[in-house]
Each structure stands twice: as C-alpha cells, then as structure tokens.
Design an enzyme around this catalytic site. Structure first.
Site, PDB file in Angstrom:
ATOM      1  N   LYS A   1      74.290 -15.942  18.224  1.00  0.00           N
ATOM      2  CA  LYS A   1      73.745 -15.117  19.312  1.00  0.00           C
ATOM      3  C   LYS A   1      74.852 -14.586  20.238  1.00  0.00           C
ATOM      4  O   LYS A   1      74.609 -13.664  21.006  1.00  0.00           O
ATOM      5  CB  LYS A   1      72.691 -15.890  20.109  1.00  0.00           C
ATOM      6  CG  LYS A   1      73.194 -17.074  20.893  1.00  0.00           C
ATOM      7  CD  LYS A   1      72.056 -17.706  21.680  1.00  0.00           C
ATOM      8  CE  LYS A   1      72.551 -18.861  22.529  1.00  0.00           C
ATOM      9  NZ  LYS A   1      71.495 -19.428  23.367  1.00  0.00           N
ATOM     10  N   ASP A   2      76.061 -15.174  20.161  1.00  0.00           N
ATOM     11  CA  ASP A   2      77.181 -14.696  20.975  1.00  0.00           C
ATOM     12  C   ASP A   2      78.012 -13.627  20.271  1.00  0.00           C
ATOM     13  O   ASP A   2      78.954 -13.097  20.847  1.00  0.00           O
ATOM     14  CB  ASP A   2      78.121 -15.864  21.337  1.00  0.00           C
ATOM     15  CG  ASP A   2      77.480 -16.851  22.299  1.00  0.00           C
ATOM     16  OD1 ASP A   2      76.560 -16.443  23.035  1.00  0.00           O
ATOM     17  OD2 ASP A   2      77.891 -18.024  22.311  1.00  0.00           O
TER      18      ASP A   2
ATOM     19  N   ARG B   1      66.795 -12.163  29.063  1.00  0.00           N
ATOM     20  CA  ARG B   1      65.675 -12.418  28.142  1.00  0.00           C
ATOM     21  C   ARG B   1      64.860 -13.619  28.606  1.00  0.00           C
ATOM     22  O   ARG B   1      63.623 -13.572  28.666  1.00  0.00           O
ATOM     23  CB  ARG B   1      66.232 -12.678  26.733  1.00  0.00           C
ATOM     24  CG  ARG B   1      65.191 -13.169  25.734  1.00  0.00           C
ATOM     25  CD  ARG B   1      65.863 -13.660  24.468  1.00  0.00           C
ATOM     26  NE  ARG B   1      66.733 -14.810  24.684  1.00  0.00           N
ATOM     27  CZ  ARG B   1      66.310 -16.069  24.753  1.00  0.00           C
ATOM     28  NH1 ARG B   1      65.028 -16.353  24.626  1.00  0.00           N
ATOM     29  NH2 ARG B   1      67.166 -17.056  24.952  1.00  0.00           N
ATOM     30  N   ARG B   2      65.547 -14.715  28.941  1.00  0.00           N
ATOM     31  CA  ARG B   2      64.838 -15.906  29.417  1.00  0.00           C
ATOM     32  C   ARG B   2      64.170 -15.634  30.764  1.00  0.00           C
ATOM     33  O   ARG B   2      63.070 -16.122  31.042  1.00  0.00           O
ATOM     34  CB  ARG B   2      65.803 -17.083  29.536  1.00  0.00           C
ATOM     35  CG  ARG B   2      66.194 -17.676  28.184  1.00  0.00           C
ATOM     36  CD  ARG B   2      67.290 -18.705  28.304  1.00  0.00           C
ATOM     37  NE  ARG B   2      67.550 -19.370  27.023  1.00  0.00           N
ATOM     38  CZ  ARG B   2      68.681 -19.971  26.714  1.00  0.00           C
ATOM     39  NH1 ARG B   2      69.685 -20.006  27.578  1.00  0.00           N
ATOM     40  NH2 ARG B   2      68.830 -20.554  25.542  1.00  0.00           N
TER      41      ARG B   2
ATOM     42  N   ARG C   1      75.911 -20.150  34.625  1.00  0.00           N
ATOM     43  CA  ARG C   1      76.762 -20.095  33.443  1.00  0.00           C
ATOM     44  C   ARG C   1      77.586 -21.379  33.361  1.00  0.00           C
ATOM     45  O   ARG C   1      77.501 -22.241  34.209  1.00  0.00           O
ATOM     46  CB  ARG C   1      77.684 -18.863  33.491  1.00  0.00           C
ATOM     47  CG  ARG C   1      76.891 -17.557  33.349  1.00  0.00           C
ATOM     48  CD  ARG C   1      77.741 -16.369  32.949  1.00  0.00           C
ATOM     49  NE  ARG C   1      78.615 -16.691  31.835  1.00  0.00           N
ATOM     50  CZ  ARG C   1      79.931 -16.527  31.842  1.00  0.00           C
ATOM     51  NH1 ARG C   1      80.531 -16.026  32.916  1.00  0.00           N
ATOM     52  NH2 ARG C   1      80.656 -16.844  30.800  1.00  0.00           N
TER      53      ARG C   1
ATOM     54  N   ARG D   1      75.897 -27.236  33.304  1.00  0.00           N
ATOM     55  CA  ARG D   1      74.554 -26.781  33.691  1.00  0.00           C
ATOM     56  C   ARG D   1      73.653 -27.971  34.028  1.00  0.00           C
ATOM     57  O   ARG D   1      72.895 -27.942  35.005  1.00  0.00           O
ATOM     58  CB  ARG D   1      73.948 -25.927  32.573  1.00  0.00           C
ATOM     59  CG  ARG D   1      74.748 -24.659  32.297  1.00  0.00           C
ATOM     60  CD  ARG D   1      74.091 -23.789  31.251  1.00  0.00           C
ATOM     61  NE  ARG D   1      75.011 -22.784  30.747  1.00  0.00           N
ATOM     62  CZ  ARG D   1      74.644 -21.654  30.161  1.00  0.00           C
ATOM     63  NH1 ARG D   1      73.363 -21.374  30.009  1.00  0.00           N
ATOM     64  NH2 ARG D   1      75.538 -20.796  29.721  1.00  0.00           N
TER      65      ARG D   1
ATOM     66  N   CYS E   1      74.221  -7.481  26.372  1.00  0.00           N
ATOM     67  CA  CYS E   1      73.811  -8.392  27.448  1.00  0.00           C
ATOM     68  C   CYS E   1      73.172  -7.630  28.604  1.00  0.00           C
ATOM     69  O   CYS E   1      72.764  -8.228  29.584  1.00  0.00           O
ATOM     70  CB  CYS E   1      75.031  -9.138  27.989  1.00  0.00           C
ATOM     71  SG  CYS E   1      75.845 -10.147  26.775  1.00  0.00           S
TER      72      CYS E   1
END
Length: 299
Positions: free
Chosen positions: A83-84, A130-131, A154, A160, A249
């Site tokens: 996904k990155d 998206r989240r 981030r 986190r 992004c």
C-alpha cells in the site's frame, strides 16, 4: 547477485524489519544454501513525521532510496508494504514477487475498558484520509451519534500506540497485518475492534508485501517459489484501479479485492468534491482490465 548472499533492503522500523525478515526466511526455506542480508535504510518518509505525506511527496518518500540502491546494485531486492508503493516504479524495476496476503482488515484500538459513549467528542488518530471518511461515518453507529474528529497521527506502530497510552487520542486505527507481523495483536493494555473489509474498505494492497527488484529477477527460482497467485491477482487489480483513478495520498480512496469460487470480488470507496461513492463488483479473474475500468468509472 552473489548466488550465496542476497541483500534485501528494508526501512529501519520494527515492522519493516519484521516484514523483510518474513521474506528473507521464506527465500532461505526454498533456497537452502543462501544467506539473506538485511540492508537497513532510513527514508524521507521516516525522517519527516510532523507533516502529512501529501505535503512532501506522497507514497514515493518510502521507496526512492531503495529504488536507487537497486539500480546501483547495492541491494538485490527491497520489501515494501504494497500500500506504500507508488503507482509507477523506476524504469528497469518491477514487483518481482507477491507472497501470500496477511489479514487485510483495519483495527480500531482503544484503551482497555474505556467507554467512549460517555464522551462529548471522540478523537481518532490517523493520517489516512481513507480511514478518516469511513470512521466518521461508522462512528455515528458505534457511538450513538457522538461526533468523531480525526487528528493527524504518523510514526511507527509503537509510537502510535504510545501516543494512545498517553491520552493524545481516544482511539487509533492501524492495519491488522502490521499488528500480526509484530506479534502485538493482543496487548492487554488495549481493546481491539476489527472492521470487516466491507464496512471499512482497506487501502489498495493492504496486508500484501511487494518484493521489488530489477526486471528479470522474477525468473530466479527462489523468487518464483514465494509467489502467491491469488495475492498477485488481487494486488494487480487494486493497483490498476488506483492508477486509473490517479489516486495517491491526496484523496481518500479504498480498494479491496478477494477471490471466491473462481471469481474476483472488489469493494471500493472514494470521496471527491464531498461526494462519497462506494462500489461492490464481481468478475472473472481473467478479465482484470475490464473490471478495473468498470470500478474506476463508478468511483
């Protein structure tokens, strides 16, 4: 490439190293006699943590250093969270292997025993657009109409979780795949709420590792032995849709596919000009191009 030593590039975070070690171990299992050497690099995306990715280059900030190292012959492979990975790789490079997909779901993590229904506002930490659009909608059902506000978060997984423990947020959203690969999916300090992929549509490629290398590397027997056909098909479809949408992004887009009884099923969400669109389509695995076009058109 030295036939006895394979040099694999990885970011320095605990998750990146764990993911790369999984690929290294798989290569060693199928190619006895080789030694895997992890080459750790810090990327621009790891150095700049106080800004959203879209402010300084998007997804490529996690990849550029490894692509340069591959082209210069410093490393033989690089392991990325799919996904990155940006849509376009540098000339001469490709995704040479796609191992089996991990759990693709998103997970809401809160402090053990916390009752968010007693709050006036719920603050969720996430850097993902998206989240953000999805948890703001889902939250009104989870917490009986209490407003949800997202704040930028981030850093690596441990950073986190530490910020959640310190009370900076009421909850954070992480990928189940990362928690599983780090072995921290059942920390007693936290409660975990797993969203199914239809409710919280994952990022394209979520849960998949992409092994990048020089074109031609995919014919090396060790590489082809760790390839998973279903994961490759799903990643190919998800990336085709993202490319057609020109999605990086800078806007919220989620795409997830799975193979069921010879058919490929795809879920998608996008938000453009304040209009949220969702899709759920199905097609034949040999018709990825037309399915991707249909999905992108509806999103």
């Amino acid at each position: 490439m030295n036939s006895e030593i394979i040099r694999i590039g990885t970011r320095k975070s605990a998750l990146a190293v764990a993911q790369t070690q999984l690929v290294a171990d798989a290569l060693i299992r199928v190619s006895p006699g080789i030694t895997a050497q992890l080459v750790k690099k810090q990327t621009e995306g790891d150095r700049i943590l106080n800004k959203p990715l879209l402010e300084f280059g998007g997804k490529g900030v996690f990849v550029t250093e490894f692509e340069d190292a591959l082209l210069q012959g410093e490393i033989d492979l690089a392991v990325h969270s799919a996904k990155d990975l940006p849509m376009d790789l540098k000339e001469g490079l490709g995704i040479v292997a796609v191992p089996e997909r991990e759990d693709p779901r998103d997970v809401l993590i809160t402090l053990k025993g916390s009752d968010l229904n007693k709050k006036d506002e719920i603050i969720i930490g996430t850097s993902s657009l998206r989240r953000r659009i999805q948890i703001e909608e889902i939250g009104s059902f989870l917490w009986k109409g209490i407003p949800v506000r997202c704040e930028n978060l981030r850093g690596n997984v441990q950073t986190r979780l530490k910020r959640l423990l310190e009370g900076d947020f009421d909850g954070i959203i992480l990928a189940a795949a990362g928690l599983n690969r780090l072995g921290i999916q059942s920390d007693p300090a936290f409660d975990y709420h797993y969203f199914d992929c239809e409710t919280m549509i994952p990022a394209g490629g979520q849960g998949i590792l992409a092994v990048e290398g020089r074109v031609g590397m995919e014919t090396w027997p060790g590489i082809s032995a760790i390839e998973n056909k279903d994961a490759r098909l799903c990643l190919t479809l998800e990336r085709k849709i993202l490319k057609l949408l020109n999605a990086g992004c800078h806007e919220p887009v989620g795409v997830y596919s799975r193979i069921k009884e010879g058919q490929i099923e795809v879920f998608g969400i996008s938000s453009r000009e304040d209009q949220v669109k969702k899709i759920h389509l199905q097609g034949k695995t040999e018709e990825l191009d037309s399915l991707a076009e249909q999905a992108a058109k509806r999103l």
